[in-house]
Design an enzyme around this catalytic site. Structure first.
Site, PDB file in Angstrom:
ATOM      1  N   CYS A 231       0.790  -1.235   0.000  1.00  0.00           N
ATOM      2  CA  CYS A 231       0.000   0.000   0.000  1.00  0.00           C
ATOM      3  C   CYS A 231       0.826   1.291   0.000  1.00  0.00           C
ATOM      4  O   CYS A 231       0.516   2.209  -0.774  1.00  0.00           O
ATOM      5  CB  CYS A 231      -1.023  -0.013   1.125  1.00  0.00           C
ATOM      6  SG  CYS A 231      -0.603  -0.944   2.576  1.00  0.00           S
TER       7      CYS A 231
ATOM      8  N   ARG B  18       7.181 -11.304   5.254  1.00  0.00           N
ATOM      9  CA  ARG B  18       6.841 -11.041   6.650  1.00  0.00           C
ATOM     10  C   ARG B  18       7.570 -12.045   7.531  1.00  0.00           C
ATOM     11  O   ARG B  18       7.554 -13.249   7.260  1.00  0.00           O
ATOM     12  CB  ARG B  18       5.328 -11.126   6.875  1.00  0.00           C
ATOM     13  CG  ARG B  18       4.575 -10.062   6.081  1.00  0.00           C
ATOM     14  CD  ARG B  18       3.082 -10.094   6.307  1.00  0.00           C
ATOM     15  NE  ARG B  18       2.420  -9.113   5.463  1.00  0.00           N
ATOM     16  CZ  ARG B  18       1.106  -8.939   5.387  1.00  0.00           C
ATOM     17  NH1 ARG B  18       0.298  -9.698   6.116  1.00  0.00           N
ATOM     18  NH2 ARG B  18       0.593  -8.024   4.581  1.00  0.00           N
TER      19      ARG B  18
ATOM     20  N   GLN C  40       0.641 -11.377  -3.265  1.00  0.00           N
ATOM     21  CA  GLN C  40      -0.756 -10.994  -3.112  1.00  0.00           C
ATOM     22  C   GLN C  40      -1.342 -10.562  -4.456  1.00  0.00           C
ATOM     23  O   GLN C  40      -0.646  -9.971  -5.275  1.00  0.00           O
ATOM     24  CB  GLN C  40      -0.877  -9.830  -2.129  1.00  0.00           C
ATOM     25  CG  GLN C  40      -0.358 -10.115  -0.730  1.00  0.00           C
ATOM     26  CD  GLN C  40      -0.393  -8.881   0.149  1.00  0.00           C
ATOM     27  OE1 GLN C  40      -0.038  -7.797  -0.277  1.00  0.00           O
ATOM     28  NE2 GLN C  40      -0.808  -9.056   1.388  1.00  0.00           N
TER      29      GLN C  40
ATOM     30  N   ASP D 278      -3.002  -8.037  -4.944  1.00  0.00           N
ATOM     31  CA  ASP D 278      -3.310  -6.842  -4.177  1.00  0.00           C
ATOM     32  C   ASP D 278      -3.765  -5.712  -5.099  1.00  0.00           C
ATOM     33  O   ASP D 278      -3.313  -5.609  -6.240  1.00  0.00           O
ATOM     34  CB  ASP D 278      -2.046  -6.418  -3.425  1.00  0.00           C
ATOM     35  CG  ASP D 278      -2.330  -5.503  -2.257  1.00  0.00           C
ATOM     36  OD1 ASP D 278      -3.507  -5.362  -1.902  1.00  0.00           O
ATOM     37  OD2 ASP D 278      -1.379  -4.938  -1.709  1.00  0.00           O
TER      38      ASP D 278
ATOM     39  N   HIS E 173      -5.390  -1.372  -4.810  1.00  0.00           N
ATOM     40  CA  HIS E 173      -5.876  -0.245  -4.011  1.00  0.00           C
ATOM     41  C   HIS E 173      -6.694   0.673  -4.915  1.00  0.00           C
ATOM     42  O   HIS E 173      -6.277   0.984  -6.032  1.00  0.00           O
ATOM     43  CB  HIS E 173      -4.713   0.508  -3.382  1.00  0.00           C
ATOM     44  CG  HIS E 173      -3.957  -0.325  -2.400  1.00  0.00           C
ATOM     45  ND1 HIS E 173      -2.869  -1.087  -2.777  1.00  0.00           N
ATOM     46  CD2 HIS E 173      -4.167  -0.560  -1.081  1.00  0.00           C
ATOM     47  CE1 HIS E 173      -2.424  -1.747  -1.714  1.00  0.00           C
ATOM     48  NE2 HIS E 173      -3.187  -1.449  -0.687  1.00  0.00           N
TER      49      HIS E 173
ATOM     50  N   LYS F  53     -13.840  -2.757   7.786  1.00  0.00           N
ATOM     51  CA  LYS F  53     -13.465  -3.660   6.702  1.00  0.00           C
ATOM     52  C   LYS F  53     -14.544  -4.714   6.499  1.00  0.00           C
ATOM     53  O   LYS F  53     -15.356  -4.990   7.388  1.00  0.00           O
ATOM     54  CB  LYS F  53     -12.122  -4.331   6.987  1.00  0.00           C
ATOM     55  CG  LYS F  53     -12.098  -5.203   8.236  1.00  0.00           C
ATOM     56  CD  LYS F  53     -10.713  -5.810   8.456  1.00  0.00           C
ATOM     57  CE  LYS F  53     -10.685  -6.673   9.723  1.00  0.00           C
ATOM     58  NZ  LYS F  53      -9.369  -7.294   9.939  1.00  0.00           N
TER      59      LYS F  53
ATOM     60  N   HIS G 184      -8.318  -0.794   0.376  1.00  0.00           N
ATOM     61  CA  HIS G 184      -7.377  -1.907   0.233  1.00  0.00           C
ATOM     62  C   HIS G 184      -8.215  -3.143  -0.076  1.00  0.00           C
ATOM     63  O   HIS G 184      -9.127  -3.474   0.689  1.00  0.00           O
ATOM     64  CB  HIS G 184      -6.610  -2.155   1.531  1.00  0.00           C
ATOM     65  CG  HIS G 184      -5.906  -0.958   2.092  1.00  0.00           C
ATOM     66  ND1 HIS G 184      -4.530  -0.873   2.157  1.00  0.00           N
ATOM     67  CD2 HIS G 184      -6.369   0.191   2.632  1.00  0.00           C
ATOM     68  CE1 HIS G 184      -4.187   0.276   2.718  1.00  0.00           C
ATOM     69  NE2 HIS G 184      -5.291   0.945   3.017  1.00  0.00           N
TER      70      HIS G 184
END
Length: 661
Positions: A348, A377, A395, A397, A399, A479, A525
């Protein structure tokens, strides 16, 4: 009179104080037989608790969610009593309820063995038959510490020492056995019943700290009745057969090794599934107006400090120094002035940096930015679990930068995308939760009101039922959680959408509004798969390795019965591959039953079998995985069927038509 508000909203009055059992019996004798505890103003209490003031009240019955949790709590105590009777000198430490069961950690020099679990279970049944009365006592703190020390229970003494000074020290007597516990508990061990099973052994550090002593953990499960226990144990057996780690090895998809803890070595077949999934989701994102980007792996810690991740997530980040030479002539050395770089744990902040390049107008929004971002991580070694919990992950991912008035529409749009993707994957049982503001949060209540309403309106307008997960939102905003049920009834959380007002503020992202002033965008997100690793593990277990044809790494094996069919089989493989079918040839000098069995273990969906007759007639006997039936088909028809069936769902004619509309 004492006024008691019942779960249905009605008010029941009693003339004088009474305990929970008497209250349940005053409603009905059948309720009293099923009662195991009380809920007074939302707090679980022993059934022996006195009701002496106005309150909201609920009688907890054994087959309710709260009741089953209580049974599991008591099962852990009965197990601990059984262990100390059978193995004198063993110390009990902590034994909580967990999802579908319980565990207790024991301090004992000699290790438990799996055969010990049967002995412990048998003694637990004896304790149930003894129907020992369970009573709560409040002890003086210092006396409790000295007592547990005197009987060799040093872990219990340490727990008491660490309790807040104003907290009562409650001890529950269970016959002649006792344990430190907040409670509540059943009135007696006989009410537990015998629908329990001890399942496995494991090691665990005292209080989860690797610097502390290693303890022995015994896991178990408990249910309200034998039927539910049997169903759960059957599910566990099926889950073991579907374990993605076992199937990954059998199907030659991936492996792990100590030199790269928490990172996956993808084999050709496993990575082929990955590529199919990536191509599929990329087509879906392209069609839905996303712009794909690529951002750096290593980013200076200054950006992470500005975003807030450095303060909240630092211990989970892999950090390396940015070496600075002392002089131009010297080799690089690490100096006190060296910057720190971190492997990104999420994408992000980097996406905000792309958004900030150039001036953005309100007309440019919404801007949907996607990345198949590789993240790292630093998960603890003990938390790693196959593909489900890794250190290196990718991911799907994205945004969405939008105006506040666009949040509901963008959320509804994402819900539609999510639904289409999961339907295509054969994952159709999905429940939705809206996680609301936590106690510690950024932003004022008015902002949270608007944010939560936007997400709720999107779910409602999409025709979706949902539950609230009170207080479980992120620090920066509410969320949506998506919980799916797999083929054997397990629930997984997959995908997410989080609404964020904070990061654009922290990283100074803005756009020029219709009024000519600068405004902060709202940031959504969102992820559909979550991570490729975990999603693939989920799919492997959901399908038990028997992927739909479009995802199968090997779609067809052409196997021969006799060498007289080898040339024909080779030509069939060539034509299949030209048509885009992933086909392999098996002309080994082995019996056909052996070949079929071997390819079935590898979960190959379709086997074309050819002998002399098939070669002469230009046909094949076609066997499907999991069936004994065979269908005879010409090569031309068989190829056409494989091409049609192997087409990804988003490329089918009806999917293209729906996308165009």
């Amino acid at each position: 009179m004492i006024a008691l508000k019942m779960p249905d909203g009605s008010v029941r009055e009693i003339e004088k104080p009474m305990d929970g059992f008497a209250f349940a019996e005053s409603i009905s004798k059948s309720l009293a037989k099923k009662a195991v505890a009380l809920k007074i103003d939302g707090e679980m209490k022993d059934l022996s608790a006195t009701i002496d003031k106005d309150c909201a009240i609920e009688v907890v019955v054994r087959d309710s969610d709260d009741g089953v949790d209580l049974l599991r709590h008591d099962a852990s105590h009965v197990m601990a009593e059984a262990v100390q009777e059978l193995f004198p000198g063993t110390q009990v430490t902590i034994g909580p309820v967990i999802e579908n069961g319980f565990y207790y950690d024991f301090a004992r020099e000699e290790p438990f063995r799996m055969e010990d679990l049967e002995k412990i279970e048998a003694r637990m049944r004896e304790i149930v038959d003894r129907d020992e009365k369970i009573q709560r006592e409040v002890w003086d703190r210092d006396e409790a510490i000295e007592h547990f020390k005197s009987i060799g229970e040093v872990y219990k003494a340490e727990i008491i020492s660490d309790l807040p000074k104003d907290e009562e020290v409650s001890v529950y007597r269970q016959g002649n056995w006792k344990d430190l516990c907040r409670g509540p508990h059943l009135p007696s061990t006989g009410m537990l019943g015998k629908a329990f099973k001890l399942t496995k052994l494991a090691g665990a550090y005292w209080r989860g700290d690797s610097r502390n002593e290693m303890l022995q953990r015994i896991y178990g499960t408990a249910w309200a009745n034998e039927k539910d226990l049997k169903a759960y144990l059957t599910m566990l057996e099926e889950a073991e057969k579907r374990d993605h780690r076992k199937l990954g090895q059998e199907m030659d998809l991936f492996h792990f090794q100590p030199e790269a803890q928490g990172s996956v070595f993808w084999h050709p077949k496993g990575f082929l599934i990955w590529r199919e999934l990536e191509a599929y989701i990329r087509r879906r994102l392209d069609a839905d107006g996303y712009n794909e980007v690529k951002t750096p792996q290593l980013i200076d810690n200054k950006l992470w400090e500005q975003s807030g991740h450095w303060g909240k997530f630092r211990e989970n980040m892999f950090v390396v120094p940015d070496e600075i030479p002392s002089t131009e002539e010297e080799a690089p050395v690490i100096t006190g002035e060296a910057n720190l770089l971190a492997l990104k744990p999420m994408n992000c902040p980097a996406h905000v940096q792309i958004f900030k390049q150039g001036t953005k107008s309100y007309r440019d929004l919404p801007l949907r930015m996607a990345e198949f971002g590789c993240c790292h991580r630093n998960e603890p070694h003990g938390a790693l679990h196959g593909l489900m919990r890794v250190r290196q992950m990718t991911q799907d991912d994205a945004h969405i930068f939008c105006r506040e008035d666009q949040v509901t529409d963008e959320t509804r749009r994402f819900l539609d995308l999510f639904s289409r993707v999961y339907n295509d994957m054969g994952l159709t049982k999905i429940s939705y939760k809206l996680a609301t503001r936590p106690d510690v949060r950024a932003g004022d209540d008015a902002t949270w009101d608007r944010a939560e309403k936007s997400l709720a309106d999107a779910l409602t307008s999409a025709g979706l039922d949902f539950d609230f997960a009170e207080g479980e939102g992120a620090f920066y905003g509410p969320k949506l959680e998506f919980h799916l049920t797999d083929a054997i009834g397990r629930t997984w959380q997959a995908g997410t959408l989080q609404l964020d007002y904070v990061l654009p503020e922290r990283l100074d992202a803005s756009y020029v509004g219709e009024d000519g002033n600068r405004h902060r965008p709202v940031m959504l997100h969102r992820a559909v798969f979550g991570t490729f690793e975990r999603f693939m593990g989920l799919l492997i277990e959901h399908y038990a390795g028997r992927f739909p044809l479009w995802l199968a790494p090997v779609q067809v094996v052409v196997a021969t019965i006799t060498s007289e069919a080898d040339e024909y089989a080779g030509e069939a493989v060539r034509q299949l591959r030209e048509a885009g079918v992933r086909a392999e040839l098996d002309t080994r000098n082995e019996k056909i039953n052996y070949k079929v069995r071997e390819h079935s273990v590898a979960k190959v969906p379709v086997i074309f079998v050819a002998g002399k007759r098939e070669a002469e007639e230009k046909t094949f006997s076609i066997r499907r995985l999991g069936t004994k039936e065979q269908v005879s088909m010409t090569l031309e028809d068989a190829i056409r069927h494989m091409v049609d069936e192997g087409t990804p769902p988003d490329l089918l004619p009806e999917a293209r038509k729906a996308a165009a509309e």
